[in-house]
Design a protein around this motif. Sequence first.
Motif, PDB file in Angstrom:
ATOM      1  N   PHE A  46      90.850  91.510  50.248  1.00 10.33           N
ATOM      2  CA  PHE A  46      89.525  91.049  49.850  1.00 10.33           C
ATOM      3  C   PHE A  46      88.519  91.886  50.610  1.00 10.33           C
ATOM      4  O   PHE A  46      88.459  91.838  51.839  1.00 10.33           O
ATOM      5  N   SER A  48      85.306  92.037  51.659  1.00 12.63           N
ATOM      6  CA  SER A  48      84.107  91.210  51.818  1.00 12.63           C
ATOM      7  C   SER A  48      82.843  92.046  51.989  1.00 12.63           C
ATOM      8  O   SER A  48      81.773  91.663  51.519  1.00 12.63           O
ATOM      9  N   GLY A  96      83.980  84.789  40.598  1.00 12.04           N
ATOM     10  CA  GLY A  96      84.705  85.653  41.531  1.00 12.04           C
ATOM     11  C   GLY A  96      85.029  87.007  40.910  1.00 12.04           C
ATOM     12  O   GLY A  96      84.871  88.053  41.550  1.00 12.04           O
ATOM     13  N   ALA A 100      83.697  90.868  41.810  1.00 14.82           N
ATOM     14  CA  ALA A 100      84.585  92.027  41.915  1.00 14.82           C
ATOM     15  C   ALA A 100      84.159  93.108  40.921  1.00 14.82           C
ATOM     16  O   ALA A 100      84.173  94.304  41.238  1.00 14.82           O
ATOM     17  N   ASN A 126      89.546  92.224  45.327  1.00 12.49           N
ATOM     18  CA  ASN A 126      89.999  90.839  45.514  1.00 12.49           C
ATOM     19  C   ASN A 126      91.350  90.679  44.833  1.00 12.49           C
ATOM     20  O   ASN A 126      91.433  90.359  43.646  1.00 12.49           O
TER      21      ASN A 126
END
Length: 186
Positions: A46, A48, A96, A100, A126
């Motif tokens: 992931f 971030s 989500g 991405a 992700n």
Amino acid sequence: MKKVLSLLLVGAMVIGIVGCGSANGELFSEAATRQWSASDADHVFFDSEAVALAQSVAAGNAEGSAEMRAQAKAALDGCNAQRAAAGLGQMKWSDGLEQAAMVRAQEIVTTWSHTRPNGSDWWTVNSNLMYGENLAKGYSTADSCVAAWMASPTHKANVMDGGFKTCGIAIYEVGGTWYWAEEFGY
């Protein structure tokens, strides 16, 4: 008479192309998919920092982002219409996957590839969510982009994969060119 009809037909085709948005865009040569395996459970990726950067860029361009998000959602509607015509279930919007996709849409400006600019695989934005990716650039409407994806066998295969249940699409604009990323999940 035939000449007049031919000219009218050509004119209608030109108007149709112009009215539907740019048909001069480009798809990455192949769509990307990844297969989940049990070993994936031990390795979660992931990014971030990239997600936070993508969110801040989108927030800084709220007016343009609203238009592009509307086009992204229209593209999902177009993909879902294709799926419905084939008897497949609808994909649901995933925030989500949209995040991405925004990372990937920004990355493909500099690296037109399913490999990220840092050399890692596309799905490492992700890895819990990303299992398919379609990329495009230069299309100015959802309809023109979806038509291009559906005209490509590998991109169409992602759209029509009945296993994909979620989708997020993002568009990033640079110098008047729209960069599209469509991310798929289970």
